[in-house]
Design a protein around this motif. Structure first.
Motif, PDB file in Angstrom:
ATOM      1  N   HIS A  61       0.830  -1.198   0.000  1.00  0.00           N
ATOM      2  CA  HIS A  61       0.000   0.000   0.000  1.00  0.00           C
ATOM      3  C   HIS A  61       0.868   1.254   0.000  1.00  0.00           C
ATOM      4  N   HIS A  62       0.231   2.372  -0.296  1.00  0.00           N
ATOM      5  CA  HIS A  62       0.890   3.662  -0.149  1.00  0.00           C
ATOM      6  C   HIS A  62      -0.137   4.667   0.368  1.00  0.00           C
ATOM      7  N   LEU A  63       0.371   5.733   0.942  1.00  0.00           N
ATOM      8  CA  LEU A  63      -0.482   6.786   1.481  1.00  0.00           C
ATOM      9  C   LEU A  63      -0.525   7.956   0.519  1.00  0.00           C
ATOM     10  N   SER A  64      -1.667   8.596   0.452  1.00  0.00           N
ATOM     11  CA  SER A  64      -1.742   9.847  -0.294  1.00  0.00           C
ATOM     12  C   SER A  64      -1.162  10.944   0.594  1.00  0.00           C
ATOM     13  N   PRO A  65      -0.853  12.102   0.035  1.00  0.00           N
ATOM     14  CA  PRO A  65      -0.393  13.204   0.887  1.00  0.00           C
ATOM     15  C   PRO A  65      -1.460  13.566   1.923  1.00  0.00           C
ATOM     16  N   ARG A  66      -1.035  14.121   3.031  1.00  0.00           N
ATOM     17  CA  ARG A  66      -1.939  14.561   4.092  1.00  0.00           C
ATOM     18  C   ARG A  66      -2.881  15.631   3.543  1.00  0.00           C
ATOM     19  N   SER A  67      -4.170  15.454   3.771  1.00  0.00           N
ATOM     20  CA  SER A  67      -5.138  16.457   3.322  1.00  0.00           C
ATOM     21  C   SER A  67      -5.146  17.635   4.297  1.00  0.00           C
ATOM     22  N   ALA A  68      -5.816  18.693   3.925  1.00  0.00           N
ATOM     23  CA  ALA A  68      -5.915  19.872   4.785  1.00  0.00           C
ATOM     24  C   ALA A  68      -6.608  19.543   6.103  1.00  0.00           C
ATOM     25  N   THR A  69      -7.419  18.497   6.116  1.00  0.00           N
ATOM     26  CA  THR A  69      -8.117  18.092   7.346  1.00  0.00           C
ATOM     27  C   THR A  69      -7.347  17.024   8.121  1.00  0.00           C
ATOM     28  N   GLY A  70      -6.124  16.709   7.692  1.00  0.00           N
ATOM     29  CA  GLY A  70      -5.292  15.769   8.438  1.00  0.00           C
ATOM     30  C   GLY A  70      -5.508  14.307   8.099  1.00  0.00           C
ATOM     31  N   ILE A  71      -6.146  14.021   6.987  1.00  0.00           N
ATOM     32  CA  ILE A  71      -6.448  12.634   6.604  1.00  0.00           C
ATOM     33  C   ILE A  71      -5.408  12.128   5.609  1.00  0.00           C
ATOM     34  N   TYR A  72      -4.939  10.894   5.864  1.00  0.00           N
ATOM     35  CA  TYR A  72      -4.093  10.178   4.911  1.00  0.00           C
ATOM     36  C   TYR A  72      -4.951   9.076   4.305  1.00  0.00           C
ATOM     37  N   ARG A  73      -5.153   9.089   3.006  1.00  0.00           N
ATOM     38  CA  ARG A  73      -5.887   8.032   2.323  1.00  0.00           C
ATOM     39  C   ARG A  73      -4.928   6.879   2.056  1.00  0.00           C
ATOM     40  N   VAL A  74      -5.427   5.651   2.209  1.00  0.00           N
ATOM     41  CA  VAL A  74      -4.623   4.454   1.984  1.00  0.00           C
ATOM     42  C   VAL A  74      -5.045   3.849   0.644  1.00  0.00           C
ATOM     43  N   HIS A  75      -4.061   3.516  -0.192  1.00  0.00           N
ATOM     44  CA  HIS A  75      -4.297   2.931  -1.508  1.00  0.00           C
ATOM     45  C   HIS A  75      -3.528   1.622  -1.618  1.00  0.00           C
ATOM     46  N   LEU A  76      -4.116   0.614  -2.271  1.00  0.00           N
ATOM     47  CA  LEU A  76      -3.383  -0.614  -2.579  1.00  0.00           C
ATOM     48  C   LEU A  76      -2.603  -0.390  -3.865  1.00  0.00           C
ATOM     49  N   ASP A  77      -1.367  -0.846  -3.900  1.00  0.00           N
ATOM     50  CA  ASP A  77      -0.524  -0.630  -5.070  1.00  0.00           C
ATOM     51  C   ASP A  77      -1.004  -1.407  -6.289  1.00  0.00           C
ATOM     52  N   ASP A  78      -1.587  -2.595  -6.092  1.00  0.00           N
ATOM     53  CA  ASP A  78      -1.940  -3.453  -7.214  1.00  0.00           C
ATOM     54  C   ASP A  78      -3.386  -3.301  -7.682  1.00  0.00           C
ATOM     55  N   LEU A  79      -4.120  -2.373  -7.131  1.00  0.00           N
ATOM     56  CA  LEU A  79      -5.502  -2.156  -7.535  1.00  0.00           C
ATOM     57  C   LEU A  79      -5.674  -0.765  -8.126  1.00  0.00           C
ATOM     58  N   ASP A  80      -6.898  -0.423  -8.462  1.00  0.00           N
ATOM     59  CA  ASP A  80      -7.158   0.919  -8.958  1.00  0.00           C
ATOM     60  C   ASP A  80      -6.739   1.944  -7.909  1.00  0.00           C
ATOM     61  N   ASP A  81      -6.763   3.181  -8.267  1.00  0.00           N
ATOM     62  CA  ASP A  81      -6.277   4.217  -7.360  1.00  0.00           C
ATOM     63  C   ASP A  81      -7.351   4.705  -6.380  1.00  0.00           C
ATOM     64  N   GLN A  82      -8.435   3.945  -6.249  1.00  0.00           N
ATOM     65  CA  GLN A  82      -9.461   4.310  -5.278  1.00  0.00           C
ATOM     66  C   GLN A  82      -8.941   4.015  -3.878  1.00  0.00           C
ATOM     67  N   PRO A  83      -9.118   4.930  -2.939  1.00  0.00           N
ATOM     68  CA  PRO A  83      -8.649   4.667  -1.573  1.00  0.00           C
ATOM     69  C   PRO A  83      -9.433   3.525  -0.929  1.00  0.00           C
ATOM     70  N   ILE A  84      -8.731   2.743  -0.123  1.00  0.00           N
ATOM     71  CA  ILE A  84      -9.371   1.627   0.588  1.00  0.00           C
ATOM     72  C   ILE A  84      -9.661   1.993   2.040  1.00  0.00           C
ATOM     73  N   GLY A  85      -9.249   3.163   2.449  1.00  0.00           N
ATOM     74  CA  GLY A  85      -9.496   3.611   3.816  1.00  0.00           C
ATOM     75  C   GLY A  85      -8.740   4.884   4.106  1.00  0.00           C
ATOM     76  N   ARG A  86      -8.806   5.281   5.362  1.00  0.00           N
ATOM     77  CA  ARG A  86      -8.119   6.505   5.754  1.00  0.00           C
ATOM     78  C   ARG A  86      -7.539   6.341   7.145  1.00  0.00           C
ATOM     79  N   ILE A  87      -6.541   7.164   7.416  1.00  0.00           N
ATOM     80  CA  ILE A  87      -5.866   7.156   8.711  1.00  0.00           C
ATOM     81  C   ILE A  87      -5.745   8.602   9.170  1.00  0.00           C
ATOM     82  N   ILE A  88      -6.056   8.832  10.431  1.00  0.00           N
ATOM     83  CA  ILE A  88      -5.965  10.167  11.020  1.00  0.00           C
ATOM     84  C   ILE A  88      -5.209  10.051  12.340  1.00  0.00           C
TER      85      ILE A  88
END
Length: 185
Positions: A109-136
């Motif tokens: 997996h990889h994380l997207s950059p931190r959003s302005a609201t402090g959320i990191y979106r989690v993406h699977l490397d081998d799937l589409d670029d849709q986030p699979i969850g978030r971490i705060i």
């Protein structure tokens, strides 16, 4: 352009040490920061790399390099540099090199950059670029929330790695790649 290593370092911090980021063109920087950073405490540019002439790179500290006997090596040290400014510098040099130090564990997996609201979106490397969850980050804990699956329940974790693993496990269960008995939350 994905800056997976930079995003992970900005989210997890450097644990009081330094982490190196190698650019696609061979240039390198070393960064230091606390977890959930919007700016790096220190950014050292290695020889051959010049900082952009912007306000983000205005706080140069050659005195620290002199005190640590690194001043003659062609390095530059900048304090309090925004993560986004470092990301722009990496992108100007072709992105992150595929070959990095092994100081960060390999993941699916990889994380997207931190959003302005402090959320990191989690993406699977081998799937589409849709986030699979978030971490705060909340104080000293990480709240992991999967975006797929039957429960979609949040889980409080001690560190970023544990939070990301939980989100990936829940995505695998939701997609039928694993069952709940194989994973514990």
């Amino acid at each position: 352009m994905t800056t997976a290593r930079l995003n992970h370092i900005a989210a997890a911090g450097t644990e009081g040490g330094y982490r190196r980021i190698r650019f696609a063109d061979g240039c390198m920087i070393t960064v230091e920061t606390q977890p959930d950073a919007t700016e790096f405490t220190e950014v050292a540019l290695w020889p051959g790399l010049t900082a952009p002439a912007t306000d983000a790179w205005a706080n140069e500290d050659q005195w620290e390099l002199y005190l640590t006997n690194q001043h003659g090596e062609g390095r530059s040290l900048f304090l309090d540099v925004p993560v986004d400014a470092v990301r722009e510098l990496i992108e100007e040099h072709g992105g992150e090199h595929a070959d990095q130090d092994e100081d960060l564990p390999a993941t699916r997996h990889h994380l997207s950059p931190r959003s302005a609201t402090g959320i990191y979106r989690v993406h699977l490397d081998d799937l589409d670029d849709q986030p699979i969850g978030r971490i705060i980050r909340h104080d000293d804990f990480w709240l992991a929330t999967p975006s797929r699956g039957e429960s979609r329940r949040s889980f409080l974790c001690d560190d970023l790695g544990e939070a990301a693993v939980y989100v990936v496990q829940e995505a695998d269960i939701a997609a039928g790649r694993a069952t709940r008995t194989e994973h514990s939350a």
